[in-house]
Every structure is written in structure tokens, then in C-alpha cells.
Design a protein around this motif. Sequence first.
Motif, short mmCIF file in Angstrom:
data_model
loop_
_atom_site.label_atom_id
_atom_site.label_comp_id
_atom_site.label_asym_id
_atom_site.label_seq_id
_atom_site.Cartn_x
_atom_site.Cartn_y
_atom_site.Cartn_z
N GLY A 46 0.81 -1.21 0.00
CA GLY A 46 0.00 0.00 0.00
C GLY A 46 0.84 1.26 0.00
O GLY A 46 0.57 2.22 -0.73
N HIS A 47 1.89 1.25 0.81
CA HIS A 47 2.81 2.39 0.88
C HIS A 47 3.48 2.63 -0.47
O HIS A 47 3.59 3.77 -0.93
CB HIS A 47 3.87 2.11 1.95
N SER A 48 3.88 1.55 -1.13
CA SER A 48 4.55 1.66 -2.43
C SER A 48 3.62 2.21 -3.50
O SER A 48 4.02 3.03 -4.34
CB SER A 48 5.07 0.28 -2.87
N LEU A 49 2.36 1.76 -3.47
CA LEU A 49 1.38 2.25 -4.45
C LEU A 49 1.14 3.75 -4.27
O LEU A 49 1.04 4.50 -5.24
CB LEU A 49 0.07 1.47 -4.30
N LEU A 50 1.02 4.18 -3.01
CA LEU A 50 0.80 5.60 -2.74
C LEU A 50 1.98 6.43 -3.24
O LEU A 50 1.79 7.50 -3.86
CB LEU A 50 0.60 5.82 -1.24
N GLU A 51 3.19 5.96 -3.00
CA GLU A 51 4.36 6.72 -3.43
C GLU A 51 4.52 6.70 -4.96
O GLU A 51 5.02 7.67 -5.54
CB GLU A 51 5.61 6.19 -2.74
N LEU A 52 4.07 5.64 -5.61
CA LEU A 52 4.09 5.60 -7.07
C LEU A 52 3.14 6.66 -7.63
O LEU A 52 3.48 7.40 -8.57
CB LEU A 52 3.69 4.22 -7.58
N ILE A 53 1.96 6.77 -7.01
CA ILE A 53 0.99 7.79 -7.42
C ILE A 53 1.57 9.18 -7.23
O ILE A 53 1.44 10.07 -8.09
CB ILE A 53 -0.32 7.64 -6.62
N LEU A 54 2.27 9.37 -6.10
CA LEU A 54 2.85 10.68 -5.81
C LEU A 54 3.97 11.02 -6.79
O LEU A 54 4.06 12.16 -7.27
CB LEU A 54 3.38 10.72 -4.38
N VAL A 55 4.82 10.06 -7.10
CA VAL A 55 5.92 10.30 -8.04
C VAL A 55 5.36 10.67 -9.41
O VAL A 55 5.85 11.61 -10.06
CB VAL A 55 6.83 9.05 -8.15
N LEU A 56 4.34 9.97 -9.85
CA LEU A 56 3.70 10.31 -11.12
C LEU A 56 3.07 11.70 -11.04
O LEU A 56 3.09 12.46 -12.01
CB LEU A 56 2.65 9.26 -11.48
N GLY A 57 2.51 12.02 -9.85
CA GLY A 57 1.94 13.34 -9.65
C GLY A 57 2.99 14.44 -9.75
O GLY A 57 2.74 15.51 -10.34
N LEU A 58 4.17 14.19 -9.21
CA LEU A 58 5.27 15.16 -9.32
C LEU A 58 5.66 15.37 -10.77
O LEU A 58 5.99 16.49 -11.19
CB LEU A 58 6.48 14.68 -8.51
N TRP A 59 5.62 14.32 -11.54
CA TRP A 59 5.93 14.40 -12.97
C TRP A 59 4.96 15.35 -13.68
O TRP A 59 5.33 16.09 -14.58
CB TRP A 59 5.85 13.01 -13.58
N PHE A 60 3.71 15.36 -13.21
CA PHE A 60 2.69 16.21 -13.83
C PHE A 60 2.51 17.55 -13.11
O PHE A 60 1.52 18.25 -13.34
CB PHE A 60 1.35 15.47 -13.88
N GLY A 61 3.45 17.92 -12.21
CA GLY A 61 3.43 19.24 -11.61
C GLY A 61 2.77 19.36 -10.27
O GLY A 61 2.40 20.46 -9.84
N LEU A 62 2.63 18.24 -9.55
CA LEU A 62 1.97 18.28 -8.24
C LEU A 62 2.81 18.98 -7.18
O LEU A 62 2.28 19.45 -6.17
CB LEU A 62 1.66 16.84 -7.79
N GLY A 63 4.12 19.08 -7.42
CA GLY A 63 5.03 19.62 -6.40
C GLY A 63 4.63 20.98 -5.88
O GLY A 63 4.73 21.25 -4.68
N GLY A 64 4.19 21.88 -6.77
CA GLY A 64 3.81 23.22 -6.34
C GLY A 64 2.64 23.21 -5.38
O GLY A 64 2.58 24.00 -4.43
N ILE A 65 1.69 22.29 -5.60
CA ILE A 65 0.52 22.19 -4.73
C ILE A 65 0.92 21.70 -3.34
O ILE A 65 0.40 22.17 -2.33
CB ILE A 65 -0.52 21.23 -5.35
N LEU A 66 1.88 20.76 -3.28
CA LEU A 66 2.29 20.21 -1.99
C LEU A 66 2.91 21.26 -1.08
O LEU A 66 2.89 21.13 0.14
CB LEU A 66 3.31 19.08 -2.20
#
Length: 236
Positions: A46-66
Amino acid sequence: MEVLIIYSIAFITALSGAMMPGPLLTVVIAQSAKKGIVSTILLMTGHSLLELILVLGLWFGLGGILKIPWVMGSVAAAGSLVLLWMGYGMIKDSSSAALDTHVDESSQIKQKWHNNPIIAGMVISLSNPYWLIWWATIGLTLFAALSHNVLQVIAAFYLGHISGDIIWYLAVGGAVATGRKFIDQRVYGMIIKICGVILILLAALFIYLTVSGRLWTIKMDMTSLQQKIESVNPVK
């Protein structure tokens, strides 16, 4: 060679973060004592899946929101409530908790969060604001600095990062699971109660950091990390 360096940097930084006490480590200990190493594997899935989603999110520009204060505050507040609920449940059930891994279909325990450890691994990770801070600072810096070859970086960075987490938590879970054969029922109940108290204390800390406004002022030492990044991707 460069991919191996990226993997190594991600592995080391992840391992250093995973070794710090937190909600996921607490639940890994509690669940490994009850159900064995399989529970740790599922929690880490579960932890790995969440971090995979987050890494993909960073690829699409999620970093600024965080990095937005109210986003951090909202995650910390929601996470604190989840940890309070989990901690209370552990303490409440500690006196009747059993080491038997078989749970009857009619048991109320079957309804609780820890009977879906994959989801639990995601929820517990997300409930920790330090996890969000790590990704919004160190994780985002690594990702951005090494993103000149996107696909290779995503693979090397994610695999290196999650390897550090998995190795540490499996080591802890394996040690606890092996020792559970020698744990007395009362000792087991005490372990569960202590884990519950720790979760509540962590929730109280997160609430304090959020209410006081100190959550988004936390600074992390990036000096040595920045040197490693520059050695891989030197500034021209």
C-alpha cells in the motif's frame, strides 16, 4: 552508471527517512506481532502504491501544490484525526487482542482498518505530514534536479526510494514476527497499547505543529544532498 547513482541517492535518502520513528513503523510493529511478516509485506504494498501515485503526480506538476501551506495543514489535520482513531482503537482492543492469526468471519475485528493492510499502508503514510514535507522538499528537489532524462529518472528514483523503505520495514517486521512466537499474551497486549499511545502522541504533535503554524516552517538540511545532486547533474 548515472541511473545507478540516481538509484543509490534515492535509496540512501529513503532509508534515512524510513528509520525515523513514525506512524507506519508503529503499525508495522503492531501488525507484525499479530499477523506475521505477511502483514508487513501488504502494508508496504500500500505504501509503495501511494508513493508511485505521488511520483507520477510530481511528474505532472503536483510539487507546487504540496508546498501550499493550507494543503499541508489540511493533510496534517486529517492525518491527525486518523491517527487518533487508530491509536484509540489499538488501546481499546489491547486487552482482548489475540495472537491467533485466524479471525472468525463474524468477528467485528474483520471490519476494522487493519484487516485491509494494503489500504492501511496508504492511509497511514498519507496521515503523516512529515511524509508530505519530505516529498515537498527533499523528494521534489531530487526529482527536479535529476529530471533531464524523465523515464529513466522516474524508474531509478522510484525503485531506489521504495527499496530503502521496503528493506527497513521488512527487517523490522521480520524481527517482530520471528519474536512473536515467544511473546506472552499480556506482553502482546502491552505492545499493542504502547503502539496505540505512540500514534496518539504523534497525532498530538501533528495537531500542535498545524495549529501553531510551525508545520510549514520546518527546514531540512539539504547541504550534503545538494552536493550529491550536483555531482550527478552539474550546473553548467
